[in-house]
Design a protein around this motif. Structure first.
Motif, PDB file in Angstrom:
ATOM      1  N   MET A   1       0.840  -1.206   0.000  1.00  0.00           N
ATOM      2  CA  MET A   1       0.000   0.000   0.000  1.00  0.00           C
ATOM      3  C   MET A   1       0.877   1.258   0.000  1.00  0.00           C
ATOM      4  O   MET A   1       1.796   1.376   0.788  1.00  0.00           O
ATOM      5  N   THR A   2       0.624   2.152  -0.931  1.00  0.00           N
ATOM      6  CA  THR A   2       1.415   3.392  -0.996  1.00  0.00           C
ATOM      7  C   THR A   2       0.630   4.542  -0.389  1.00  0.00           C
ATOM      8  O   THR A   2      -0.575   4.646  -0.581  1.00  0.00           O
ATOM      9  N   THR A   3       1.317   5.354   0.292  1.00  0.00           N
ATOM     10  CA  THR A   3       0.667   6.519   0.894  1.00  0.00           C
ATOM     11  C   THR A   3       1.294   7.777   0.317  1.00  0.00           C
ATOM     12  O   THR A   3       2.305   7.718  -0.385  1.00  0.00           O
ATOM     13  N   GLU A   4       0.703   8.901   0.658  1.00  0.00           N
ATOM     14  CA  GLU A   4       1.241  10.211   0.242  1.00  0.00           C
ATOM     15  C   GLU A   4       2.690  10.379   0.706  1.00  0.00           C
ATOM     16  O   GLU A   4       3.532  10.860  -0.040  1.00  0.00           O
ATOM     17  N   THR A   5       2.976   9.928   1.955  1.00  0.00           N
ATOM     18  CA  THR A   5       4.313  10.106   2.510  1.00  0.00           C
ATOM     19  C   THR A   5       5.337   9.307   1.715  1.00  0.00           C
ATOM     20  O   THR A   5       6.438   9.777   1.429  1.00  0.00           O
ATOM     21  N   ASP A   6       4.977   8.054   1.324  1.00  0.00           N
ATOM     22  CA  ASP A   6       5.895   7.233   0.542  1.00  0.00           C
ATOM     23  C   ASP A   6       6.282   7.939  -0.756  1.00  0.00           C
ATOM     24  O   ASP A   6       7.438   7.948  -1.160  1.00  0.00           O
ATOM     25  N   HIS A   7       5.282   8.527  -1.421  1.00  0.00           N
ATOM     26  CA  HIS A   7       5.552   9.274  -2.654  1.00  0.00           C
ATOM     27  C   HIS A   7       6.563  10.375  -2.404  1.00  0.00           C
ATOM     28  O   HIS A   7       7.520  10.546  -3.154  1.00  0.00           O
ATOM     29  N   GLY A   8       6.337  11.078  -1.305  1.00  0.00           N
ATOM     30  CA  GLY A   8       7.233  12.185  -0.940  1.00  0.00           C
ATOM     31  C   GLY A   8       8.641  11.693  -0.743  1.00  0.00           C
ATOM     32  O   GLY A   8       9.598  12.267  -1.274  1.00  0.00           O
ATOM     33  N   VAL A   9       8.790  10.570  -0.040  1.00  0.00           N
ATOM     34  CA  VAL A   9      10.121  10.018   0.235  1.00  0.00           C
ATOM     35  C   VAL A   9      10.777   9.590  -1.079  1.00  0.00           C
ATOM     36  O   VAL A   9      11.934   9.892  -1.334  1.00  0.00           O
ATOM     37  N   GLY A  10      10.016   8.908  -1.940  1.00  0.00           N
ATOM     38  CA  GLY A  10      10.529   8.459  -3.243  1.00  0.00           C
ATOM     39  C   GLY A  10      11.047   9.617  -4.062  1.00  0.00           C
ATOM     40  O   GLY A  10      12.143   9.555  -4.624  1.00  0.00           O
ATOM     41  N   GLU A  11      10.321  10.663  -4.105  1.00  0.00           N
ATOM     42  CA  GLU A  11      10.745  11.841  -4.875  1.00  0.00           C
ATOM     43  C   GLU A  11      12.037  12.442  -4.330  1.00  0.00           C
ATOM     44  O   GLU A  11      12.938  12.806  -5.081  1.00  0.00           O
ATOM     45  N   ALA A  12      12.090  12.492  -3.009  1.00  0.00           N
ATOM     46  CA  ALA A  12      13.292  13.064  -2.385  1.00  0.00           C
ATOM     47  C   ALA A  12      14.515  12.221  -2.731  1.00  0.00           C
ATOM     48  O   ALA A  12      15.583  12.754  -3.044  1.00  0.00           O
ATOM     49  N   VAL A  13      14.341  10.879  -2.700  1.00  0.00           N
ATOM     50  CA  VAL A  13      15.465   9.985  -3.017  1.00  0.00           C
ATOM     51  C   VAL A  13      15.898  10.180  -4.475  1.00  0.00           C
ATOM     52  O   VAL A  13      17.081  10.331  -4.777  1.00  0.00           O
ATOM     53  N   ALA A  14      14.878  10.227  -5.377  1.00  0.00           N
ATOM     54  CA  ALA A  14      15.186  10.412  -6.801  1.00  0.00           C
ATOM     55  C   ALA A  14      15.928  11.724  -7.026  1.00  0.00           C
ATOM     56  O   ALA A  14      16.911  11.779  -7.764  1.00  0.00           O
ATOM     57  N   ALA A  15      15.475  12.779  -6.380  1.00  0.00           N
ATOM     58  CA  ALA A  15      16.108  14.091  -6.549  1.00  0.00           C
ATOM     59  C   ALA A  15      17.550  14.050  -6.065  1.00  0.00           C
ATOM     60  O   ALA A  15      18.456  14.608  -6.696  1.00  0.00           O
ATOM     61  N   ARG A  16      17.756  13.328  -4.944  1.00  0.00           N
ATOM     62  CA  ARG A  16      19.102  13.270  -4.374  1.00  0.00           C
ATOM     63  C   ARG A  16      20.039  12.527  -5.345  1.00  0.00           C
ATOM     64  O   ARG A  16      21.163  12.944  -5.597  1.00  0.00           O
ATOM     65  N   ILE A  17      19.551  11.396  -5.891  1.00  0.00           N
ATOM     66  CA  ILE A  17      20.380  10.611  -6.819  1.00  0.00           C
ATOM     67  C   ILE A  17      20.691  11.423  -8.076  1.00  0.00           C
ATOM     68  O   ILE A  17      21.819  11.465  -8.550  1.00  0.00           O
ATOM     69  N   GLU A  18      19.681  12.103  -8.583  1.00  0.00           N
ATOM     70  CA  GLU A  18      19.892  12.936  -9.776  1.00  0.00           C
ATOM     71  C   GLU A  18      20.945  14.005  -9.523  1.00  0.00           C
ATOM     72  O   GLU A  18      21.818  14.243 -10.360  1.00  0.00           O
ATOM     73  N   ARG A  19      20.842  14.627  -8.365  1.00  0.00           N
ATOM     74  CA  ARG A  19      21.796  15.685  -8.031  1.00  0.00           C
ATOM     75  C   ARG A  19      23.208  15.105  -7.969  1.00  0.00           C
ATOM     76  O   ARG A  19      24.161  15.670  -8.474  1.00  0.00           O
ATOM     77  N   ARG A  20      23.317  13.909  -7.364  1.00  0.00           N
ATOM     78  CA  ARG A  20      24.616  13.259  -7.240  1.00  0.00           C
ATOM     79  C   ARG A  20      25.231  13.018  -8.626  1.00  0.00           C
ATOM     80  O   ARG A  20      26.391  13.281  -8.859  1.00  0.00           O
ATOM     81  N   TRP A  21      24.428  12.503  -9.556  1.00  0.00           N
ATOM     82  CA  TRP A  21      24.934  12.227 -10.911  1.00  0.00           C
ATOM     83  C   TRP A  21      25.289  13.514 -11.646  1.00  0.00           C
ATOM     84  O   TRP A  21      26.265  13.567 -12.387  1.00  0.00           O
ATOM     85  N   ALA A  22      24.483  14.551 -11.415  1.00  0.00           N
ATOM     86  CA  ALA A  22      24.767  15.832 -12.058  1.00  0.00           C
ATOM     87  C   ALA A  22      26.118  16.355 -11.586  1.00  0.00           C
ATOM     88  O   ALA A  22      26.956  16.789 -12.384  1.00  0.00           O
ATOM     89  N   ILE A  23      26.340  16.259 -10.268  1.00  0.00           N
ATOM     90  CA  ILE A  23      27.619  16.739  -9.715  1.00  0.00           C
ATOM     91  C   ILE A  23      28.766  15.911 -10.282  1.00  0.00           C
ATOM     92  O   ILE A  23      29.790  16.446 -10.730  1.00  0.00           O
ATOM     93  N   LEU A  24      28.558  14.582 -10.333  1.00  0.00           N
ATOM     94  CA  LEU A  24      29.607  13.690 -10.848  1.00  0.00           C
ATOM     95  C   LEU A  24      29.963  14.032 -12.290  1.00  0.00           C
ATOM     96  O   LEU A  24      31.143  14.104 -12.661  1.00  0.00           O
ATOM     97  N   SER A  25      28.934  14.293 -13.118  1.00  0.00           N
ATOM     98  CA  SER A  25      29.258  14.596 -14.529  1.00  0.00           C
ATOM     99  C   SER A  25      29.989  15.929 -14.655  1.00  0.00           C
ATOM    100  O   SER A  25      30.871  16.082 -15.497  1.00  0.00           O
TER     101      SER A  25
END
Ligand code: CUA
Length: 187
Positions: A1-25
């Motif tokens: 079961m997914t909740t609003e909070t899970d979505h929020g956490v998922g987005e935050a994780v995705a944003a963090r990973i994207e930022r990491r790759w952007a910095i790496l490149s």
């Protein structure tokens, strides 16, 4: 079961990973630019002060590129210098002999128009511009033969402008070098 909070956490994780790759490149790009700059400055490839000139009109008459000085020479420190010229439509010497596992300096120029000098199987690929001396370091790991075509269109005979580089083992080369001051493998 997914909740609003899970979505929020998922987005935050995705944003963090994207930022990491952007910095790496950005770091990778920065590193490459830094390396190119360092090598350019270190080898002084940029400043014009490194440019060596020669006079195509007197090439055969005096100086480093007179015919008797062309070919392979052994230096006092054990390294080897190869001097060659390109002209319509051949290289002199036509066959260059060098030892394996030895630092080699190739010095070449043109007596007439722009030629190219390429040694197959190596990263040697340079233009021979009349009036300028090309100076390149080479080292061959093993004995063998390499073709050396002119790779710059230089006139109707361009297709037929070929040379050869013969790499022989160190001991065999030392024997050859003991007998002559300038070596070639032209028959
Ligand atoms: Cu010399 Cu093409």
């Amino acid at each position: 079961m997914t909740t609003e909070t899970d979505h929020g956490v998922g987005e935050a994780v995705a944003a963090r990973i994207e930022r990491r790759w952007a910095i790496l490149s950005i770091v990778i790009v920065g590193l490459l630019v830094g390396m190119a700059t360092f090598i350019g400055i270190h080898q002084a490839t940029m400043p014009q002060g490194r440019v060596e000139t020669s006079d195509p009109k007197t090439l055969h008459l005096s100086g480093e590129f007179v015919e008797s000085n062309l070919g392979t020479a052994v230096e006092a420190d054990g390294s080897v210098t190869v001097r060659a010229i390109g002209q319509q439509y051949s290289f002199t010497p036509q066959c260059i002999v060098v030892p394996a596992e030895t630092p080699i300096t190739l010095r070449a120029t043109s007596a007439d128009v722009v030629h190219g000098l390429l040694i197959e199987g190596t990263n040697i690929n340079t233009m021979l511009v009349p009036g300028y001396v090309a100076d390149l370091p080479i080292r061959f790991k093993a004995p063998g033969e390499h073709v050396m075509p002119c790779q710059e269109f230089c006139g109707i005979g361009h297709q037929g402008m070929w040379g050869k580089v013969k790499v022989v083992d160190k001991a065999a080369f030392a024997k050859l070098a003991a007998a002559r001051r300038r070596l070639t493998c032209v028959d």
